[in-house]
Design a protein around this motif. Structure first.
Motif, PDB file in Angstrom:
ATOM      1  N   SER A   1      11.887 -92.775  38.715  1.00  0.00           N
ATOM      2  CA  SER A   1      12.885 -93.598  39.398  1.00  0.00           C
ATOM      3  C   SER A   1      12.499 -93.920  40.837  1.00  0.00           C
ATOM      4  O   SER A   1      13.238 -94.630  41.527  1.00  0.00           O
ATOM      5  CB  SER A   1      14.244 -92.885  39.401  1.00  0.00           C
ATOM      6  N   LEU A   2      11.366 -93.402  41.307  1.00  0.00           N
ATOM      7  CA  LEU A   2      10.959 -93.672  42.686  1.00  0.00           C
ATOM      8  C   LEU A   2      10.637 -95.148  42.872  1.00  0.00           C
ATOM      9  O   LEU A   2      10.216 -95.833  41.943  1.00  0.00           O
ATOM     10  CB  LEU A   2       9.734 -92.832  43.042  1.00  0.00           C
ATOM     11  N   SER A   3      10.799 -95.614  44.098  1.00  0.00           N
ATOM     12  CA  SER A   3      10.426 -96.990  44.440  1.00  0.00           C
ATOM     13  C   SER A   3       9.260 -96.938  45.419  1.00  0.00           C
ATOM     14  O   SER A   3       8.140 -96.649  45.033  1.00  0.00           O
ATOM     15  CB  SER A   3      11.623 -97.734  45.031  1.00  0.00           C
ATOM     16  N   THR A   4       9.503 -97.183  46.710  1.00  0.00           N
ATOM     17  CA  THR A   4       8.468 -97.085  47.737  1.00  0.00           C
ATOM     18  C   THR A   4       8.867 -95.973  48.690  1.00  0.00           C
ATOM     19  O   THR A   4       9.956 -96.007  49.270  1.00  0.00           O
ATOM     20  CB  THR A   4       8.311 -98.408  48.501  1.00  0.00           C
ATOM     21  N   VAL A   5       7.996 -94.987  48.857  1.00  0.00           N
ATOM     22  CA  VAL A   5       8.375 -93.778  49.582  1.00  0.00           C
ATOM     23  C   VAL A   5       7.314 -93.412  50.608  1.00  0.00           C
ATOM     24  O   VAL A   5       6.137 -93.780  50.496  1.00  0.00           O
ATOM     25  CB  VAL A   5       8.595 -92.593  48.624  1.00  0.00           C
ATOM     26  N   HIS A   6       7.778 -92.679  51.620  1.00  0.00           N
ATOM     27  CA  HIS A   6       6.865 -92.098  52.591  1.00  0.00           C
ATOM     28  C   HIS A   6       6.192 -90.868  51.992  1.00  0.00           C
ATOM     29  O   HIS A   6       6.665 -90.273  51.024  1.00  0.00           O
ATOM     30  CB  HIS A   6       7.621 -91.674  53.852  1.00  0.00           C
ATOM     31  N   THR A   7       5.116 -90.473  52.608  1.00  0.00           N
ATOM     32  CA  THR A   7       4.488 -89.199  52.290  1.00  0.00           C
ATOM     33  C   THR A   7       4.694 -88.256  53.470  1.00  0.00           C
ATOM     34  O   THR A   7       4.851 -88.715  54.601  1.00  0.00           O
ATOM     35  CB  THR A   7       2.977 -89.366  52.016  1.00  0.00           C
ATOM     36  N   PRO A   8       4.712 -86.920  53.201  1.00  0.00           N
ATOM     37  CA  PRO A   8       4.560 -86.268  51.909  1.00  0.00           C
ATOM     38  C   PRO A   8       5.728 -86.556  50.965  1.00  0.00           C
ATOM     39  O   PRO A   8       6.884 -86.507  51.381  1.00  0.00           O
ATOM     40  CB  PRO A   8       4.531 -84.780  52.263  1.00  0.00           C
ATOM     41  N   VAL A   9       5.400 -86.855  49.723  1.00  0.00           N
ATOM     42  CA  VAL A   9       6.390 -86.925  48.654  1.00  0.00           C
ATOM     43  C   VAL A   9       6.037 -85.819  47.667  1.00  0.00           C
ATOM     44  O   VAL A   9       4.876 -85.684  47.269  1.00  0.00           O
ATOM     45  CB  VAL A   9       6.425 -88.306  47.977  1.00  0.00           C
ATOM     46  N   THR A  10       7.021 -85.008  47.327  1.00  0.00           N
ATOM     47  CA  THR A  10       6.780 -83.807  46.542  1.00  0.00           C
ATOM     48  C   THR A  10       7.392 -83.948  45.158  1.00  0.00           C
ATOM     49  O   THR A  10       8.480 -84.515  45.015  1.00  0.00           O
ATOM     50  CB  THR A  10       7.347 -82.582  47.285  1.00  0.00           C
ATOM     51  N   MET A  11       6.693 -83.450  44.152  1.00  0.00           N
ATOM     52  CA  MET A  11       7.120 -83.609  42.761  1.00  0.00           C
ATOM     53  C   MET A  11       6.947 -82.312  41.991  1.00  0.00           C
ATOM     54  O   MET A  11       6.122 -81.469  42.349  1.00  0.00           O
ATOM     55  CB  MET A  11       6.299 -84.707  42.073  1.00  0.00           C
ATOM     56  N   ARG A  12       7.716 -82.173  40.920  1.00  0.00           N
ATOM     57  CA  ARG A  12       7.523 -81.118  39.929  1.00  0.00           C
ATOM     58  C   ARG A  12       7.508 -81.787  38.569  1.00  0.00           C
ATOM     59  O   ARG A  12       8.492 -82.425  38.168  1.00  0.00           O
ATOM     60  CB  ARG A  12       8.637 -80.073  40.004  1.00  0.00           C
ATOM     61  N   THR A  13       6.406 -81.657  37.853  1.00  0.00           N
ATOM     62  CA  THR A  13       6.299 -82.314  36.554  1.00  0.00           C
ATOM     63  C   THR A  13       7.098 -81.548  35.507  1.00  0.00           C
ATOM     64  O   THR A  13       7.478 -80.392  35.704  1.00  0.00           O
ATOM     65  CB  THR A  13       4.837 -82.410  36.099  1.00  0.00           C
ATOM     66  N   ALA A  14       7.311 -82.194  34.388  1.00  0.00           N
ATOM     67  CA  ALA A  14       8.043 -81.551  33.292  1.00  0.00           C
ATOM     68  C   ALA A  14       7.336 -80.289  32.819  1.00  0.00           C
ATOM     69  O   ALA A  14       7.973 -79.354  32.318  1.00  0.00           O
ATOM     70  CB  ALA A  14       8.210 -82.538  32.130  1.00  0.00           C
ATOM     71  N   GLY A  15       6.019 -80.247  33.001  1.00  0.00           N
ATOM     72  CA  GLY A  15       5.259 -79.068  32.603  1.00  0.00           C
ATOM     73  C   GLY A  15       5.277 -77.951  33.621  1.00  0.00           C
ATOM     74  O   GLY A  15       4.671 -76.899  33.398  1.00  0.00           O
ATOM     75  N   GLY A  16       5.936 -78.175  34.761  1.00  0.00           N
ATOM     76  CA  GLY A  16       6.083 -77.118  35.753  1.00  0.00           C
ATOM     77  C   GLY A  16       5.058 -77.112  36.862  1.00  0.00           C
ATOM     78  O   GLY A  16       5.030 -76.182  37.676  1.00  0.00           O
ATOM     79  N   THR A  17       4.200 -78.123  36.933  1.00  0.00           N
ATOM     80  CA  THR A  17       3.219 -78.211  38.016  1.00  0.00           C
ATOM     81  C   THR A  17       3.842 -78.900  39.227  1.00  0.00           C
ATOM     82  O   THR A  17       4.513 -79.928  39.088  1.00  0.00           O
ATOM     83  CB  THR A  17       1.972 -78.980  37.564  1.00  0.00           C
ATOM     84  N   TYR A  18       3.592 -78.337  40.406  1.00  0.00           N
ATOM     85  CA  TYR A  18       4.109 -78.904  41.653  1.00  0.00           C
ATOM     86  C   TYR A  18       3.007 -79.728  42.324  1.00  0.00           C
ATOM     87  O   TYR A  18       1.850 -79.295  42.418  1.00  0.00           O
ATOM     88  CB  TYR A  18       4.570 -77.790  42.593  1.00  0.00           C
ATOM     89  N   LEU A  19       3.385 -80.905  42.796  1.00  0.00           N
ATOM     90  CA  LEU A  19       2.453 -81.826  43.443  1.00  0.00           C
ATOM     91  C   LEU A  19       3.063 -82.311  44.752  1.00  0.00           C
ATOM     92  O   LEU A  19       4.275 -82.492  44.847  1.00  0.00           O
ATOM     93  CB  LEU A  19       2.172 -83.042  42.553  1.00  0.00           C
ATOM     94  N   SER A  20       2.218 -82.543  45.746  1.00  0.00           N
ATOM     95  CA  SER A  20       2.675 -83.216  46.958  1.00  0.00           C
ATOM     96  C   SER A  20       1.588 -84.177  47.412  1.00  0.00           C
ATOM     97  O   SER A  20       0.437 -83.788  47.614  1.00  0.00           O
ATOM     98  CB  SER A  20       2.987 -82.211  48.071  1.00  0.00           C
ATOM     99  N   PHE A  21       1.958 -85.453  47.544  1.00  0.00           N
ATOM    100  CA  PHE A  21       1.019 -86.521  47.883  1.00  0.00           C
ATOM    101  C   PHE A  21       1.141 -86.858  49.370  1.00  0.00           C
ATOM    102  O   PHE A  21       2.241 -87.089  49.876  1.00  0.00           O
ATOM    103  CB  PHE A  21       1.310 -87.773  47.048  1.00  0.00           C
ATOM    104  N   HIS A  22       0.009 -86.906  50.054  1.00  0.00           N
ATOM    105  CA  HIS A  22       0.026 -87.186  51.497  1.00  0.00           C
ATOM    106  C   HIS A  22      -1.344 -87.732  51.899  1.00  0.00           C
ATOM    107  O   HIS A  22      -2.128 -88.178  51.044  1.00  0.00           O
ATOM    108  CB  HIS A  22       0.388 -85.907  52.256  1.00  0.00           C
ATOM    109  N   GLU A  23      -1.647 -87.680  53.175  1.00  0.00           N
ATOM    110  CA  GLU A  23      -2.953 -88.093  53.673  1.00  0.00           C
ATOM    111  C   GLU A  23      -3.354 -87.208  54.847  1.00  0.00           C
ATOM    112  O   GLU A  23      -2.509 -86.576  55.489  1.00  0.00           O
ATOM    113  CB  GLU A  23      -2.962 -89.566  54.069  1.00  0.00           C
ATOM    114  N   ALA A  24      -4.653 -87.163  55.117  1.00  0.00           N
ATOM    115  CA  ALA A  24      -5.181 -86.356  56.211  1.00  0.00           C
ATOM    116  C   ALA A  24      -6.085 -87.215  57.080  1.00  0.00           C
ATOM    117  O   ALA A  24      -6.711 -88.168  56.608  1.00  0.00           O
ATOM    118  CB  ALA A  24      -5.958 -85.158  55.669  1.00  0.00           C
ATOM    119  N   ALA A  25      -6.144 -86.854  58.376  1.00  0.00           N
ATOM    120  CA  ALA A  25      -7.028 -87.527  59.334  1.00  0.00           C
ATOM    121  C   ALA A  25      -6.743 -89.028  59.408  1.00  0.00           C
ATOM    122  O   ALA A  25      -7.636 -89.857  59.236  1.00  0.00           O
ATOM    123  CB  ALA A  25      -8.493 -87.265  59.001  1.00  0.00           C
TER     124      ALA A  25
END
Length: 682
Positions: A185-209
């Motif tokens: 259901s996400l549209s356009t979001v800032h980072t960090p954006v954090t997620m938990r998949t149905a399988g239980g894995t946690y993700l966070s999308f961002h950038e460095a430098a």
């Protein structure tokens, strides 16, 4: 002719002419594998597998330009290299003193068909707790200047789940309450954006430098396929770079539990080492300031009968700071320019001229005699052109006055930053409007950091470009805002909900320190409106929310009404040797332990949402065989951070003897929390 003599030469020529094969790189622990390749249409892509299962499926890489053909199709792999690292480095200040950098690396060079024969290298680093990759453009005749219209990096997830995010591309920059929604259901979001998949894995999308480039937003294209969307620019091209250059790193934290996200150091490790050398002139500290009274409308930034930043008022704050061992006093509104409509304007700000009722030299000298330093303030009103024209003399003035920390401000709508459409070297061309996190603002903030460092000044920008770990390279970039802070508890509608801080810990705070400005012990905002918090929760913020400069935001008169709680704020460190997540559920609760850098003491802070909780946490991180005296500040019986003022202020302070064999299960009231100091017994 001797054919047999020619055979080795022919075979060697065949291998030289054949395209290199794409490769896979795995994390040091072997759980995560990343492949880089080009498909049958020549589309460069990557994919990520975790424990043998797809995590990020085939995701395209590429660019479009405003004045050149896209770098989208027609790629071939023409070279690969590998590398690895297993090192440790030391932070001058931070959440932890020593950082381990352990990763495996794969760099794949792609060449595009066509007369230009443009090339780009994708460098992928894989850690046990995630990945980071960037594009590296060599100097090349086929692309002497890259005018990037859009970056086409994709993140194509294999599973739905839930996400915690704030919108990108809206007027209020990063200052939103986080939404918890399905990933799909996400549209356009800032980072960090954090997620938990149905399988239980946690993700966070961002950038460095993030250097000399536009900030990355993430846009859902369809289904579970996301793509980068660069912050806009007045020039049309979102990024303009000449010659050889690297993009920022695109990062994905990968963890089995929230703890893994919190304890990751990927963004820091993907930044260059310290370029400033000795930065001992900055000392982590706690501070108070002429600030909260403005948000309560007891005084004003503007001159006149309600002016807050007067010599007399500031000296009173300095007296309080000296009495209670605060290192600094922030003074907002001391300089000319606050009268009239400065929001998104800022043309009238002077950064060297004070209002007549504020004597900068006298106040600075008074602070020094008291063992306190002023924390300067530079509000631009979003007018970077006006600020840059005065930046050098402004920083020189602060250096002369012994000011070593400056809080910046860029109050303007996101697309209303007044800038010069030119390089820093030519600081005033034509005035234009820029986005708050586009390439021009990224250049601006870096320029401020570099000039400040030259004058031994640390910076703490509000309304900033997001943190991407550059504090490793420029340690004087000590903190920033970049989210909804405590000022919303003064006048926000709504105020920050109880779930806000347990969410920030796994979103905004994954990117770096935040000047949240905690410590409102009165628990009252403007007009006496109640703040959703207990008294113990305000103390927990000093452990749960990391910053090497931590404010006690309330009025001195209010702080003085709570001497036991004020004593904790005086005691708790602002710099740490280690930080651990003991237990958490994103947006619901978090319990964090941090070790003092200057002693063997540990501190634990817990916060919860609108539900009472008492999570049990093990103390096995304490030294074995050592006894600790634990002082606990907790919600008392009947405490309720959503109730009346009496219920909010119910607090119990108690002591226990504890060891590494013990567990703690301290109750937290609704919108409550607790703080614990664990000092080795003598």
């Amino acid at each position: 002719m001797n054919v047999f003599r020619l055979m080795p030469v022919l075979i060697a020529a065949m291998f030289l002419a054949a395209p290199a094969q794409a490769a896979t790189v795995t994390s040091p622990d072997g759980r995560t594998a990343v492949t880089l390749d080009a498909d049958g249409e020549g589309v460069a892509f990557y994919e990520v597998v975790r424990d043998g299962k797809p995590l990020i499926v085939k995701s395209a890489l590429g660019f479009t330009f405003t004045d050149a053909d896209p770098m989208r199709r027609g790629f071939k792999v023409v070279g690969t290299t590998t590398d690895k690292a297993d090192t440790r480095w030391e932070q001058p200040w931070g959440e932890r003193r020593f950082i381990a950098d352990r990763h495996n690396e794969l760099a794949v060079t792609f060449r595009q068909d066509g007369a230009a024969r443009r090339t780009v290298t994708v460098r992928m680093r894989v850690f046990d707790d995630g990945i980071g990759f960037r594009y590296e453009f060599p100097q090349q005749a086929g692309l002497p200047t890259a005018r990037i219209a859009e970056e086409l990096t994709e993140f194509n997830l294999s599973q739905d789940g839930e996400a915690w995010s704030i919108p990108a591309g809206d007027w209020n920059r990063y200052e939103y309450i986080y939404s918890r929604t399905p990933i799909s259901s996400l549209s356009t979001v800032h980072t960090p954006v954090t997620m938990r998949t149905a399988g239980g894995t946690y993700l966070s999308f961002h950038e460095a430098a993030l250097v000399d480039y536009s900030s990355m937003w993430i846009k859902r294209v369809d289904g579970l396929r996301f793509r980068t969307l660069l912050a806009p620019s007045s020039r049309g091209a979102k990024v303009v770079r000449s010659g050889a250059f690297d993009t920022p790193w695109r990062t994905v934290l990968i963890a089995d539990a929230p703890k893994g996200l919190f304890e990751s150091n990927i963004e820091l490790n993907l930044n260059e080492p310290n370029k400033l050398g000795d930065v001992s002139w900055f000392k982590p500290m706690k501070y108070i300031g002429v600030w909260w009274e403005m948000h309560l409308e007891n005084s004003s930034w503007a001159s006149g009968p309600k002016h807050g930043a007067t010599t007399a008022n500031t000296k009173a704050y300095i007296d309080f700071a000296a009495q209670h061992h605060f290192g600094g006093v922030l003074v907002e509104g001391w300089n000319k320019g606050w009268d009239g409509n400065w929001f998104g304007n800022g043309r009238d700000f002077s950064f060297t001229q004070a209002y007549p009722d504020f004597d900068l030299a006298a106040v600075s000298a008074y602070a020094r005699r008291k063992g306190v330093q002023l924390i300067g303030h530079h509000e631009t009103g979003g007018n970077t052109a006006n600020y840059e024209a005065q930046l050098e003399p402004a920083m020189a003035l602060y250096e002369k006055m012994g000011v070593h920390v400056v809080k910046g401000g860029n109050v303007a709508d996101a697309g209303g930053i007044i800038s010069c459409n030119a390089d820093i070297a030519d600081p005033c061309g034509k005035e234009v409007l820029e986005w708050h996190d586009g390439q021009r603002q990224v250049q601006h903030h870096m320029h401020v950091v570099e000039v400040a460092a030259k004058h031994h000044i640390a910076v703490n920008p509000h309304e900033p470009v997001k943190d991407t770990g550059l504090r490793r390279t420029y340690p004087n970039w000590v903190s920033r805002e970049g989210a909804r802070g405590a000022e919303y508890d003064a006048w926000g509608v709504p105020k920050n909900p109880p779930s806000h801080v347990p969410t920030l810990i796994f979103t905004r705070l994954l990117s770096g320190p935040m000047d949240y400005t905690p410590g409102v012990l009165s628990l009252e905002g403007r007009g006496g409106t109640p703040i959703p918090s207990t008294l113990a929760r305000q103390l927990a913020y000093y452990i749960a929310i990391y910053s090497p400069i931590q404010m006690a935001a309330d009025l001195p008169a209010n702080l003085a009404k709570y001497p036991r709680e004020l004593a904790f704020i005086e005691q708790v460190p602002a710099d740490w040797a280690e930080s651990l997540m003991l237990d958490a559920s994103i947006g619901e609760y978090a319990v964090i332990a941090r070790k003092d850098r200057k002693s063997a003491a540990w501190y634990i802070g817990g916060v919860t949402d609108d539900k009472p909780r008492a999570p049990s946490v093990a103390l096995d991180f304490l030294d074995k065989g050592r006894s600790y005296t634990a002082t606990i500040w907790r919600d008392g019986d009947g405490a309720d951070g959503l109730g009346d003022q009496s219920a909010k202020h119910r607090i119990v302070i108690e002591t226990r003897k504890l060891t590494s064999r013990d567990t703690l299960a301290i109750p937290m009231a609704a919108a409550g929390g607790y703080a614990v100091a664990l000092v080795p017994a003598k």
